[in-house]
Scaffold this active site. Structure first.
Site, PDB file in Angstrom:
ATOM      1  N   HIS A 101       0.812  -1.224   0.000  1.00 37.60           N
ATOM      2  CA  HIS A 101       0.000   0.000   0.000  1.00 37.60           C
ATOM      3  C   HIS A 101       0.840   1.265   0.000  1.00 37.60           C
ATOM      4  O   HIS A 101       0.354   2.347   0.321  1.00 37.60           O
ATOM      5  CB  HIS A 101      -1.008  -0.024   1.153  1.00 37.60           C
ATOM      6  CG  HIS A 101      -2.215  -0.851   0.796  1.00 37.60           C
ATOM      7  ND1 HIS A 101      -2.119  -2.191   0.525  1.00 37.60           N
ATOM      8  CD2 HIS A 101      -3.513  -0.527   0.622  1.00 37.60           C
ATOM      9  CE1 HIS A 101      -3.321  -2.653   0.208  1.00 37.60           C
ATOM     10  NE2 HIS A 101      -4.182  -1.667   0.262  1.00 37.60           N
ATOM     11  N   ASP A 167      -6.484   4.730   9.715  1.00 37.83           N
ATOM     12  CA  ASP A 167      -7.882   4.832   9.279  1.00 37.83           C
ATOM     13  C   ASP A 167      -8.344   3.588   8.533  1.00 37.83           C
ATOM     14  O   ASP A 167      -9.538   3.318   8.437  1.00 37.83           O
ATOM     15  CB  ASP A 167      -8.052   6.020   8.317  1.00 37.83           C
ATOM     16  CG  ASP A 167      -7.893   7.341   9.016  1.00 37.83           C
ATOM     17  OD1 ASP A 167      -7.866   7.362  10.258  1.00 37.83           O
ATOM     18  OD2 ASP A 167      -7.796   8.367   8.315  1.00 37.83           O
ATOM     19  N   GLU A 280     -10.262  13.825  14.347  1.00 34.48           N
ATOM     20  CA  GLU A 280      -9.739  14.038  13.001  1.00 34.48           C
ATOM     21  C   GLU A 280     -10.552  15.165  12.368  1.00 34.48           C
ATOM     22  O   GLU A 280     -11.434  15.754  13.010  1.00 34.48           O
ATOM     23  CB  GLU A 280      -9.855  12.762  12.136  1.00 34.48           C
ATOM     24  CG  GLU A 280      -8.790  11.729  12.417  1.00 34.48           C
ATOM     25  CD  GLU A 280      -8.558  10.758  11.257  1.00 34.48           C
ATOM     26  OE1 GLU A 280      -9.083  11.013  10.143  1.00 34.48           O
ATOM     27  OE2 GLU A 280      -7.858   9.752  11.463  1.00 34.48           O
TER      28      GLU A 280
HETATM   29  P1  FAD Z   1       4.177  -1.784   2.214  1.00 26.53           P
HETATM   30  O1  FAD Z   1       3.723  -0.720   1.311  1.00 26.53           O
HETATM   31  O2  FAD Z   1       4.148  -3.159   1.688  1.00 26.53           O
HETATM   32  O3  FAD Z   1       5.637  -1.446   2.761  1.00 26.53           O
HETATM   33  C1  FAD Z   1       5.974  -0.153   3.182  1.00 26.53           C
HETATM   34  C2  FAD Z   1       7.469  -0.079   3.515  1.00 26.53           C
HETATM   35  O4  FAD Z   1       7.712  -0.821   4.694  1.00 26.53           O
HETATM   36  C3  FAD Z   1       8.364  -0.678   2.439  1.00 26.53           C
HETATM   37  O5  FAD Z   1       9.574   0.023   2.400  1.00 26.53           O
HETATM   38  C4  FAD Z   1       8.582  -2.093   2.924  1.00 26.53           C
HETATM   39  O6  FAD Z   1       9.787  -2.630   2.448  1.00 26.53           O
HETATM   40  C5  FAD Z   1       8.599  -1.897   4.427  1.00 26.53           C
HETATM   41  N1  FAD Z   1       8.066  -3.057   5.136  1.00 26.53           N
HETATM   42  C6  FAD Z   1       6.918  -3.720   4.905  1.00 26.53           C
HETATM   43  N2  FAD Z   1       6.791  -4.712   5.807  1.00 26.53           N
HETATM   44  C7  FAD Z   1       7.868  -4.662   6.606  1.00 26.53           C
HETATM   45  C8  FAD Z   1       8.318  -5.430   7.715  1.00 26.53           C
HETATM   46  N3  FAD Z   1       7.617  -6.464   8.186  1.00 26.53           N
HETATM   47  N4  FAD Z   1       9.484  -5.084   8.291  1.00 26.53           N
HETATM   48  C9  FAD Z   1      10.217  -4.036   7.851  1.00 26.53           C
HETATM   49  N5  FAD Z   1       9.847  -3.297   6.788  1.00 26.53           N
HETATM   50  C10 FAD Z   1       8.681  -3.601   6.190  1.00 26.53           C
HETATM   51  N6  FAD Z   1      -1.018   5.307   7.159  1.00 26.53           N
HETATM   52  C11 FAD Z   1      -1.281   5.826   8.363  1.00 26.53           C
HETATM   53  O7  FAD Z   1      -0.380   6.050   9.163  1.00 26.53           O
HETATM   54  N7  FAD Z   1      -2.561   6.130   8.724  1.00 26.53           N
HETATM   55  C12 FAD Z   1      -3.616   5.872   7.918  1.00 26.53           C
HETATM   56  O8  FAD Z   1      -4.753   6.137   8.283  1.00 26.53           O
HETATM   57  C13 FAD Z   1      -3.360   5.296   6.655  1.00 26.53           C
HETATM   58  N8  FAD Z   1      -4.377   4.995   5.820  1.00 26.53           N
HETATM   59  C14 FAD Z   1      -4.104   4.441   4.616  1.00 26.53           C
HETATM   60  C15 FAD Z   1      -5.180   4.114   3.781  1.00 26.53           C
HETATM   61  C16 FAD Z   1      -4.943   3.551   2.557  1.00 26.53           C
HETATM   62  C17 FAD Z   1      -6.122   3.218   1.654  1.00 26.53           C
HETATM   63  C18 FAD Z   1      -3.605   3.315   2.130  1.00 26.53           C
HETATM   64  C19 FAD Z   1      -3.338   2.754   0.772  1.00 26.53           C
HETATM   65  C20 FAD Z   1      -2.548   3.630   2.945  1.00 26.53           C
HETATM   66  C21 FAD Z   1      -2.776   4.202   4.202  1.00 26.53           C
HETATM   67  N9  FAD Z   1      -1.741   4.529   5.072  1.00 26.53           N
HETATM   68  C22 FAD Z   1      -2.015   5.049   6.294  1.00 26.53           C
HETATM   69  C23 FAD Z   1      -0.341   4.378   4.651  1.00 26.53           C
HETATM   70  C24 FAD Z   1       0.282   3.098   5.160  1.00 26.53           C
HETATM   71  O9  FAD Z   1       0.647   3.236   6.504  1.00 26.53           O
HETATM   72  C25 FAD Z   1       1.509   2.802   4.317  1.00 26.53           C
HETATM   73  O10 FAD Z   1       1.088   2.519   3.008  1.00 26.53           O
HETATM   74  C26 FAD Z   1       2.362   1.695   4.875  1.00 26.53           C
HETATM   75  O11 FAD Z   1       3.400   1.513   3.965  1.00 26.53           O
HETATM   76  C27 FAD Z   1       1.653   0.385   5.157  1.00 26.53           C
HETATM   77  O12 FAD Z   1       1.330  -0.311   4.012  1.00 26.53           O
HETATM   78  P2  FAD Z   1       1.768  -1.835   3.794  1.00 26.53           P
HETATM   79  O13 FAD Z   1       1.611  -2.637   5.025  1.00 26.53           O
HETATM   80  O14 FAD Z   1       1.079  -2.279   2.578  1.00 26.53           O
HETATM   81  O15 FAD Z   1       3.345  -1.689   3.565  1.00 26.53           O
END
Ligand code: FAD
Length: 536
Positions: A101, A167, A280
């Site tokens: 994400h 969120d 918020e």
């Molecule tokens: P990824 O996108 O898969 O990874 C993000 C980064 O973290 C990459 O660099 C990856 O290599 C690293 N990573 C992933 N897993 C690990 C692990 N286990 N150990 C170490 N590194 C790791 N954020 C907020 O704070 N508040 C919100 O309300 C919020 N709402 C969102 C709503 C939507 C619809 C979306 C798309 C995103 C939102 N986000 C929000 C952002 C979100 O926190 C980031 O996208 C975050 O990267 C988490 O997504 P992911 O788990 O898919 O991680």
């Protein structure tokens, strides 16, 4: 048997890493096919896996695919993979992918290996437990676990729930902890990274380290908000609280920005029993309330009487607060809410309330996701921009951005704006926030819809204008979910002292700079990642 499996895994990994830089008699695909599914993790070169791992929610960076996607079956597999990559010595890229994400390719590893963290489900999950040392409950979860699954698990085992949220719950634990994890509870509980007791991390050398605020604390704090730079989080110990049963969800509109921010800041200064549980807000710009996908709340069953707002032609601001309650407090929730609202200066007649189960409130964005998916409006490019803006300059930001740069133009999606208290953020963590006790998240959650008035390029140009405005006016904003294109920009993001600490942790825990290279923080061999956006 175990030795045999270990050897097979070694062979498989050896074949994998040998394909980078060294000629091999067999194509990687053939090798991987031969060695697939060795009982531990599974390396996949399935085109569907590779395609998925070379894209993300942002949807506007096209990366060269990884060589393979690794599906671990636990922390040991993650460590084995990173050890093999490390011992190779040439910095083979390894990126954990939570739920993909990210916006700008942060979880991608062109030509390397993407570790798919969120598909593995622990065979036996740990039950929530009580710790007298911390005076509360906690649960140990897999780093790739989605927050929605953590919630369902802890609710089912003791009626407990994490305290601090995002969120949207279809994000991974490791992914949000690598950023901060914020929502309307952060003013009181701090971000998600302030609600973790312990981590297991596989470092860039393939070593598994258990860390906390008192043990290996440099790695613990470094990894929290550390953008995946120091290791892969395989286990997190998350703080829990008894889950409330219901939520009173309230929205109220403002036309006066000064009154709006004064009220928000008053609300986040309240920490005793007499406070809201979530604070918020969002900006109601040109599209109005109805086109805002977070505004399902203003549904036909609960219509906003916009006619009463006709005299307010400019920008409106919508405060959003909640009060949790359960059976024992249901009788007094009306009084408590009335007392809290009584202090506020919103536009008369613009309070809208609804009551719903706690879980439904937490999972509210997923409902919007399902709706958008059904209309083909979810899998579109998302040029999001998230900023932390110091409270002392938020009025300048309002004038320059909401009334200036955006003006009557559409923003392409919701714009969130809400304040947080810096003292709830640990200064030792890696996340960068402005140098003020109160700062705002301003989140431009844009979608570039096919055929919409504003194209991806135009929305991206607007983002650049906003960033330039912040730089030119010296507002002191910091990017959240940061995305910088050069090392000097990263250094400026961190500031000299924090950058020195960040870089020295990198040298210690990921000396070959193999991990999370998609963040683009530390120098790596050139990638073929090509943005679809123009530079103009
Ligand atoms: P990824 O996108 O898969 O990874 C993000 C980064 O973290 C990459 O660099 C990856 O290599 C690293 N990573 C992933 N897993 C690990 C692990 N286990 N150990 C170490 N590194 C790791 N954020 C907020 O704070 N508040 C919100 O309300 C919020 N709402 C969102 C709503 C939507 C619809 C979306 C798309 C995103 C939102 N986000 C929000 C952002 C979100 O926190 C980031 O996208 C975050 O990267 C988490 O997504 P992911 O788990 O898919 O991680």
């Amino acid at each position: 048997m175990a030795r045999c499996l270990a050897f097979m895994l070694f062979l498989q990994l050896y074949c994998l890493v040998s394909t980078v830089g060294l000629p091999l008699p067999l194509e990687p695909a053939e090798l991987l096919q031969l060695g697939s599914d060795v009982g531990g993790g599974r390396l996949s070169v399935d085109p569907a896996d590779l395609r998925e791992a070379s894209g993300d929610f942002g949807g506007f960076t096209r990366a060269e695919p990884p060589l393979a996607v690794y599906h671990p079956r636990g922390a040991g597999d993650v460590a084995a993979l990173v050890r093999a990559a490390y011992s190779r010595g040439d910095g083979l890229r390894v990126s954990a992918r939570g739920h993909g994400h990210s916006i700008s390719g942060q979880a991608q590893a062109p030509g390397g290996v993407v570790v798919d963290m969120s598909r593995h489900k622990a065979a036996a999950r740990a039950l929530p437990a009580y710790s007298s040392a911390v005076g509360g409950h906690y649960v140990d979860v897999w780093g790739g676990e989605l927050w929605i699954d953590v919630l369902n698990w802890t609710l089912a085992h003791g009626g407990l729930a994490p305290r601090s949220w995002t969120d949207y719950l279809y994000l991974s634990v490791g992914g949000t902890l690598s950023n901060a994890g914020i929502s309307g509870q952060a003013f009181h509980h701090g971000p998600q990274i302030s609600n973790v007791y312990e981590l297991d991390i596989v470092t860039g050398k393939g070593e598994t380290v258990t860390c906390s605020a008192t043990t290996n604390s440099d790695l613990f704090f470094g990894a929290l908000g550390g953008l995946g730079q120091f290791g892969i989080i395989t286990r997190a110990r998350i703080a829990l609280e008894p889950a409330p049963r219901k939520v009173r969800w309230i929205r109220a509109l403002y036309s006066n920005f000064t009154e709006f921010t004064a009220d928000q800041e008053r609300l986040i200064s309240q920490h005793g029993g007499r406070r809201f549980d979530y604070v918020e807000a969002f900006v109601v710009a040109a599209e109005g309330l109805i086109n805002n996908w977070r505004s399902s709340f203003f549904s036909p069953q609960n219509p906003v009487k916009l006619s009463s707002l006709k005299q307010h032609t400019g920008v409106l601001y919508c405060l959003e607060v909640t009060k949790n309650y359960d059976d024992s407090t249901a009788a007094t929730v009306d009084q408590e809410v009335d007392a809290l609202l009584g202090d506020l200066n919103f536009l008369p007649g613009t309070v809208f309330t609804t009551d719903l189960p706690y879980v439904d409130f937490l999972d509210r964005v997923h409902k919007a996701e399902l709706k958008l998916r059904s209309k083909g409006m979810w899998e579109v490019p998302h040029p999001w921009l998230n900023l932390f803006v110091p409270a002392s300059r938020i009025a300048d930001f309002d004038r320059g951005v909401f009334h200036g740069i955006l003006g009557s133009r559409t923003s392409g999606g919701p714009i969130l704006i809400y304040p947080m208290n810096k003292h709830k953020w640990d200064p030792m963590s890696s996340v960068v926030t402005p140098d003020e006790e109160v700062f705002y998240l301003v989140a431009f959650l844009r979608s570039a819809l096919p055929g919409a008035a504003q194209t991806l390029d135009e929305l991206a140009r607007q983002n650049r204008q906003i960033l330039d405005f912040c730089a030119d006016t010296g507002i002191g904003a910091k990017q959240y979910l940061p995305n910088h294109k050069s090392q000097p920009s990263w250094e400026a993001h961190f500031g000299p002292e924090r950058w020195a600490r960040f870089a020295s942790l990198k040298a210690k825990y990921d000396p070959r700079a193999m991990l999370a290279t998609g963040q683009g923080i530390f120098p790596q061999p050139a990638t073929d990642s090509a943005p679809l956006l123009s530079d103009s």
